[in-house]
Design a protein around this motif. Structure first.
Motif, PDB file in Angstrom:
ATOM      1  N   VAL A  13      46.043 -58.571 -96.540  1.00 32.09           N
ATOM      2  CA  VAL A  13      44.905 -58.640 -95.630  1.00 32.09           C
ATOM      3  C   VAL A  13      43.897 -57.586 -96.039  1.00 32.09           C
ATOM      4  N   LEU A  14      42.684 -58.014 -96.342  1.00 29.87           N
ATOM      5  CA  LEU A  14      41.573 -57.111 -96.628  1.00 29.87           C
ATOM      6  C   LEU A  14      40.470 -57.459 -95.645  1.00 29.87           C
ATOM      7  N   LEU A  15      40.175 -56.541 -94.747  1.00 26.95           N
ATOM      8  CA  LEU A  15      39.174 -56.778 -93.723  1.00 26.95           C
ATOM      9  C   LEU A  15      37.990 -55.855 -93.972  1.00 26.95           C
ATOM     10  N   LEU A  16      36.876 -56.439 -94.397  1.00 25.95           N
ATOM     11  CA  LEU A  16      35.645 -55.684 -94.606  1.00 25.95           C
ATOM     12  C   LEU A  16      34.876 -55.705 -93.292  1.00 25.95           C
ATOM     13  N   TYR A  17      34.606 -54.524 -92.760  1.00 31.05           N
ATOM     14  CA  TYR A  17      34.028 -54.433 -91.417  1.00 31.05           C
ATOM     15  C   TYR A  17      32.792 -53.542 -91.436  1.00 31.05           C
ATOM     16  N   PRO A  18      31.664 -54.092 -91.879  1.00 32.37           N
ATOM     17  CA  PRO A  18      30.440 -53.294 -91.933  1.00 32.37           C
ATOM     18  C   PRO A  18      29.705 -53.297 -90.596  1.00 32.37           C
ATOM     19  N   ASP A  19      28.966 -52.246 -90.359  1.00 29.50           N
ATOM     20  CA  ASP A  19      28.122 -52.195 -89.162  1.00 29.50           C
ATOM     21  C   ASP A  19      26.939 -53.142 -89.313  1.00 29.50           C
ATOM     22  N   ASP A  20      26.616 -53.816 -88.241  1.00 22.91           N
ATOM     23  CA  ASP A  20      25.354 -54.539 -88.111  1.00 22.91           C
ATOM     24  C   ASP A  20      25.135 -55.668 -89.114  1.00 22.91           C
ATOM     25  N   TRP A  21      26.184 -56.301 -89.558  1.00 22.51           N
ATOM     26  CA  TRP A  21      26.025 -57.466 -90.420  1.00 22.51           C
ATOM     27  C   TRP A  21      26.270 -58.722 -89.610  1.00 22.51           C
ATOM     28  N   ASN A  79      31.856 -66.222 -84.304  1.00 21.00           N
ATOM     29  CA  ASN A  79      32.352 -65.035 -83.623  1.00 21.00           C
ATOM     30  C   ASN A  79      31.191 -64.265 -83.020  1.00 21.00           C
ATOM     31  N   ALA A  80      31.517 -63.352 -82.171  1.00 19.78           N
ATOM     32  CA  ALA A  80      30.508 -62.499 -81.547  1.00 19.78           C
ATOM     33  C   ALA A  80      31.177 -61.193 -81.160  1.00 19.78           C
ATOM     34  N   VAL A  81      30.409 -60.139 -81.170  1.00 17.68           N
ATOM     35  CA  VAL A  81      30.956 -58.868 -80.698  1.00 17.68           C
ATOM     36  C   VAL A  81      30.769 -58.813 -79.188  1.00 17.68           C
ATOM     37  N   THR A  82      31.736 -58.234 -78.518  1.00 14.78           N
ATOM     38  CA  THR A  82      31.646 -58.126 -77.062  1.00 14.78           C
ATOM     39  C   THR A  82      30.919 -56.864 -76.646  1.00 14.78           C
ATOM     40  N   THR A  83      30.821 -55.926 -77.567  1.00 17.72           N
ATOM     41  CA  THR A  83      30.071 -54.693 -77.326  1.00 17.72           C
ATOM     42  C   THR A  83      29.287 -54.406 -78.594  1.00 17.72           C
ATOM     43  N   ILE A 132      28.150 -51.814 -79.839  1.00 14.90           N
ATOM     44  CA  ILE A 132      28.230 -50.420 -80.267  1.00 14.90           C
ATOM     45  C   ILE A 132      29.377 -50.327 -81.251  1.00 14.90           C
ATOM     46  N   CYS A 133      29.139 -49.680 -82.366  1.00 16.52           N
ATOM     47  CA  CYS A 133      30.081 -49.740 -83.488  1.00 16.52           C
ATOM     48  C   CYS A 133      31.495 -49.300 -83.124  1.00 16.52           C
ATOM     49  N   TRP A 134      31.682 -48.165 -82.480  1.00 15.13           N
ATOM     50  CA  TRP A 134      33.056 -47.692 -82.229  1.00 15.13           C
ATOM     51  C   TRP A 134      33.768 -48.569 -81.210  1.00 15.13           C
ATOM     52  N   GLN A 135      33.039 -49.117 -80.245  1.00  9.57           N
ATOM     53  CA  GLN A 135      33.687 -50.032 -79.289  1.00  9.57           C
ATOM     54  C   GLN A 135      34.087 -51.327 -79.976  1.00  9.57           C
ATOM     55  N   SER A 136      33.263 -51.785 -80.899  1.00 11.82           N
ATOM     56  CA  SER A 136      33.611 -52.998 -81.645  1.00 11.82           C
ATOM     57  C   SER A 136      34.857 -52.777 -82.493  1.00 11.82           C
ATOM     58  N   ARG A 137      34.962 -51.601 -83.123  1.00 11.53           N
ATOM     59  CA  ARG A 137      36.163 -51.311 -83.909  1.00 11.53           C
ATOM     60  C   ARG A 137      37.397 -51.233 -83.009  1.00 11.53           C
ATOM     61  N   PRO A 175      24.232 -51.306 -93.018  1.00 20.07           N
ATOM     62  CA  PRO A 175      22.959 -51.012 -93.640  1.00 20.07           C
ATOM     63  C   PRO A 175      22.086 -50.018 -92.879  1.00 20.07           C
ATOM     64  N   LYS A 176      22.626 -49.177 -92.066  1.00 19.50           N
ATOM     65  CA  LYS A 176      21.806 -48.281 -91.241  1.00 19.50           C
ATOM     66  C   LYS A 176      20.963 -47.301 -92.050  1.00 19.50           C
ATOM     67  N   ALA A 177      21.569 -46.545 -92.939  1.00 19.12           N
ATOM     68  CA  ALA A 177      20.831 -45.477 -93.629  1.00 19.12           C
ATOM     69  C   ALA A 177      20.010 -46.053 -94.772  1.00 19.12           C
ATOM     70  N   VAL A 178      18.771 -45.645 -94.855  1.00 23.10           N
ATOM     71  CA  VAL A 178      17.923 -46.051 -95.974  1.00 23.10           C
ATOM     72  C   VAL A 178      17.393 -44.845 -96.735  1.00 23.10           C
ATOM     73  N   GLY A 179      17.559 -43.657 -96.204  1.00 21.10           N
ATOM     74  CA  GLY A 179      17.101 -42.444 -96.866  1.00 21.10           C
ATOM     75  C   GLY A 179      18.235 -41.472 -97.045  1.00 21.10           C
TER      76      GLY A 179
END
Length: 195
Positions: free
Chosen positions: A23-31, A61-65, A67-72, A183-187
């Motif tokens: 099992v490889l689960l890639l879990y990026p923020d905001d994708w 699928n959908a996130v129920t929250t 916010i990143c840490w609640q989703s995790r 993809p949050k940080a751009v700088g």
């Protein structure tokens, strides 16, 4: 010499072990589900596309929250936030005691899997290393000093995931989550609003 019953049991056991999937689960923020080329022609992600073609994709699928840490916490526990009650940073209720024993990583670990987590965690509990066979967490920054330079957190997660795969026991199935910041940080700045 083994009896027929022992041989039969051994064959079933070996057969069952061979059927355990890694099992490889890639879990990026905001994708979104369509943030890969296989789902969206304007995005070029050949490696992710090849993984998607050979694996299982969750399109409905959908996130129920949102916010990143609640989703995790929801991902690991399989519970709504109202049930796991990990509402804020420093509040890892889902990873404590009996609650963690019911999480999918703990269940797989108890069934012979080598379990790992790399990348974003954000609950700041000091016993997280006890939860996984292998882990390297990235807490609170988009940049980390590695090899004498500031390295983006997504590169650290990639490198750590590869290291997990190198170090894992080859005679056991594995399960690994890779939690990305982008993809949050751009700088390159850690100052709020400067990214």
């Amino acid at each position: 010499k083994q009896s027929k019953e022992e041989e039969s049991t051994q064959d079933v056991t070996n057969s069952d072990d061979n059927r355990k999937l890694n099992v490889l689960l890639l879990y990026p923020d905001d994708w979104r589900h369509n943030a890969i080329g296989a789902e969206n022609p304007i995005i070029k992600t050949p490696f992710l596309d090849s993984l998607a073609d050979k694996g299982i994709r969750f399109r409905q699928n959908a996130v129920t929250t949102a916010i990143c840490w609640q989703s995790r916490a929801t991902l690991f526990s399989g519970q709504w936030a109202s049930r796991h009650q990990s509402y804020k940073l420093f509040c890892p209720n889902f990873s404590k005691g009996e609650a963690w024993k019911a999480s999918w990583p703990a269940i797989l670990q108890n069934n012979g899997y080598f379990v790992g987590h790399v990348g974003k965690w954000q609950f700041h509990n000091d016993d997280v290393e006890d939860r996984f066979d292998w882990s390297n967490l990235h807490e609170g920054s988009h940049w980390y000093p590695r090899r004498g330079k500031n390295t983006p957190a997504e590169d650290c997660a990639r490198d750590d995931a590869v290291e997990f795969l190198r170090q894992r026991p080859k005679d056991k199935p594995f399960a690994m989550t890779v939690a990305f910041y982008p993809p949050k940080a751009v700088g390159a700045s850690d100052e709020p609003g400067a990214q």
